[in-house]
Each structure stands twice: as structure tokens, then as C-alpha cells.
Write a protein that holds these residues in place. Structure first.
Motif, short mmCIF file in Angstrom:
data_model
loop_
_atom_site.label_atom_id
_atom_site.label_comp_id
_atom_site.label_asym_id
_atom_site.label_seq_id
_atom_site.Cartn_x
_atom_site.Cartn_y
_atom_site.Cartn_z
N PHE A 34 14.71 -5.03 -43.68
CA PHE A 34 15.49 -6.09 -44.29
C PHE A 34 16.98 -5.77 -44.26
CE2 PHE A 34 11.54 -6.03 -47.10
CZ PHE A 34 10.88 -6.97 -46.33
N ASN B 108 9.00 -15.27 -44.58
CA ASN B 108 9.46 -14.40 -43.50
C ASN B 108 10.41 -15.10 -42.54
OD1 ASN B 108 8.52 -11.67 -43.71
ND2 ASN B 108 6.43 -12.44 -43.51
N HIS C 41 10.44 -6.78 -52.61
CA HIS C 41 10.92 -8.15 -52.80
C HIS C 41 11.23 -8.37 -54.27
CE1 HIS C 41 9.49 -10.20 -48.93
NE2 HIS C 41 9.04 -8.96 -48.82
N VAL D 218 15.41 -9.80 -50.65
CA VAL D 218 15.09 -8.48 -50.11
C VAL D 218 16.38 -7.85 -49.57
CG1 VAL D 218 12.71 -9.00 -49.47
CG2 VAL D 218 14.52 -9.48 -47.83
N PRO D 219 16.44 -6.50 -49.54
CA PRO D 219 15.50 -5.55 -50.13
C PRO D 219 15.87 -5.28 -51.59
CG PRO D 219 17.18 -4.34 -48.95
CD PRO D 219 17.50 -5.81 -48.77
#
Length: 265
Positions: free
Chosen positions: A218, A148, A253, A209-210
Motif C-alpha cells: 500500500f 482493491n 486497513h 491503508v496502510p
């Protein structure tokens, strides 16, 4: 050649009130046939992960979460598991730790999913992971997962500009302007090596992502990483993001796959 993959499969492969994506997840994993698979976001799979692992021909080692979602490491025979457990810190999600025997010595793999909403909390969790790897003491180790966190030393201004304010804030420090890349930076400062530069460059920046499944939070980002100790990084022969086919809709993801010059021990 050992194949290692990390993948955030989004809420256990099921959407609330929507599609069951687990058949597509199995399709992607079966096609790539990783020997070690780090999975994140295993909501509702505390009792069912074994069934998924059986379909994949792998053994599963789950780390439960008190606050968020479980994570796991799955291992394919003939790899022999020497020990397995979790990193005993109060992660928002969790961190699973598995050590397998290879011809070059034990390989430690950590699967983790860092806190999504605060860079400061992610930095703290990254420090816990770095300490866990130091305590493991092995020269062959891999940290895999959804961190993240945006990559350090890259200008993310344009990338973040298109995000809605609540999502943009997740990646900014308290001043509201500085991009918070501290979690990954801490892990690199601890001596881990980002494996993406060893890729064939199929996508600039290694976007994970995405997918076509969606992801309003994202904006064409790399949030999923494979970070290795230098001794392991020297054995990496290829890295790529798995795209197209069922990978486009199995999760929000994409998986990341590495091929490592190791054999089962």
C-alpha cells in the motif's frame, strides 16, 4: 440513527506466526458500536466467527469462499434480518448479502472483497455485484467492502510511483501506464453513490491503508468503500475513517463508518 461499518480485518485477525489481533478488533468495534458490520478477510473463521459475533453482541452471516477468504455481515439487535445469503458468483473471495427491516423499508447490505491482482477480474466482479443489487430491487441498498480499486477521476501517479513493481502492477491496466479504476467506475455508472464525499474531510482522499500494522503493498490509498443507492445516500449524515487507538494496529486497513438516518423496523 443507524451506524454501518466496513472493515478488512486481515487474515481473520491473526498473523501467520505472529500476533493475535482479535482483542483489538473487538475493542474497535465495541467503541464504534455499529448496527451493521461488513467484515472481510475472515481466514480460518468459518467455525469461529460466531464466537467473535457473540463478543460483539451481534449475529453473523458468513459467505464462504472457494478460492480466497470468507466475508460476512454482522447485525446488532434490535435490527431484524429478513433474509441472508451470498451472491452466487465465482468471486475470488466472496460476497455476503443481508437484508434488514428498517422504518423506511428493507435495507440490503452487501459485504465484499474484490480480486487483488487483476483490474479486469475486479471489473467482472463489480458487474456481478451491480447485477445482484439490481435484482434485489430495493431502493435502500449499500455495498461495503475492500474493493482493491483506486478512486476514479483522481491522479494517482505520485501515489503509485513509490510502490514496488509487483504491487504497482495490481493497479495498472495491461499497457503498464493507465491506472485501472474500472471496478469502482462500473459501480458508480450503475447508479451507486460514493459516500466518502459526505465525510467531514478528516483525511484528504479518505485513506484506509496502510495502518501502523504495516502493508508494503500500500501507499496511502483508499481501497475500502461504502457505496449506496441514491435513496440511501440521501439519508447519510456522517462518514469517517476510524483511526487511532487500537485501530492503528488491529489490521492493515482502517474501518469506514457511516451514520444513516434510519431506525430498526
Amino acid at each position: 440513527m443507524l451506524r454501518v461499518m466496513t472493515w478488512n480485518i486481515r487474515t481473520g485477525g491473526r498473523d501467520a506466526g505472529g500476533a493475535d489481533r482479535r482483542d483489538r478488533i473487538v475493542s474497535v468495534v465495541t467503541a464504534q458500536r455499529p448496527d451493521v458490520l461488513a467484515l472481510q478477510e475472515l481466514r480460518g473463521m468459518d467455525a469461529t466467527l460466531g464466537g467473535l459475533a457473540d463478543r460483539l453482541g451481534m449475529a453473523a452471516y458468513l459467505a464462504r469462499s472457494c478460492f480466497g477468504q470468507p466475508v460476512a455481515v454482522l447485525v446488532r439487535p434490535p435490527l431484524r434480518v429478513l433474509r441472508a445469503g451470498r451472491v452466487r458468483r465465482p468471486f475470488h473471495h466472496a460476497a455476503a448479502r443481508v437484508q434488514v427491516a428498517t422504518g423506511a423499508g428493507p435495507l440490503t447490505v452487501l459485504s465484499t472483497h474484490l480480486y487483488p491482482y487483476s483490474g479486469g477480474r475486479r471489473r467482472m466482479e463489480a458487474d456481478w455485484l451491480a447485477a445482484a443489487l439490481r435484482r434485489a430491487g430495493g431502493v435502500l441498498a449499500l455495498l461495503a467492502g475492500d474493493l482493491n480499486t483506486l478512486e476514479p477521476a483522481v491522479d494517482h501517479t505520485a501515489r503509485l510511483a513509490g510502490l514496488a513493481t509487483p504491487y504497482r502492477r495490481r493497479h495498472l491496466r495491461r499497457d503498464g501506464r493507465t491506472v485501472d479504476t474500472r471496478a469502482v467506475a462500473r459501480l458508480l455508472d450503475a447508479g451507486l453513490v460514493d459516500l466518502w464525499p459526505r465525510s467531514d474531510g478528516d483525511e484528504p482522499g479518505g485513506r484506509t491503508v496502510p495502518t501502523r500494522h504495516g502493508g508494503a503493498e500500500f501507499a496511502g490509498m483508499r481501497l475500502d468503500y461504502l457505496l449506496a443507492t441514491p435513496a440511501l445516500a440521501d439519508r447519510v449524515r456522517a462518514v469517517r475513517v476510524v483511526r487511532d487507538g487500537d485501530a492503528d494496529s488491529a489490521s492493515d486497513h482502517y474501518p469506514v463508518l457511516a451514520e444513516v438516518d434510519l431506525t430498526a423496523g
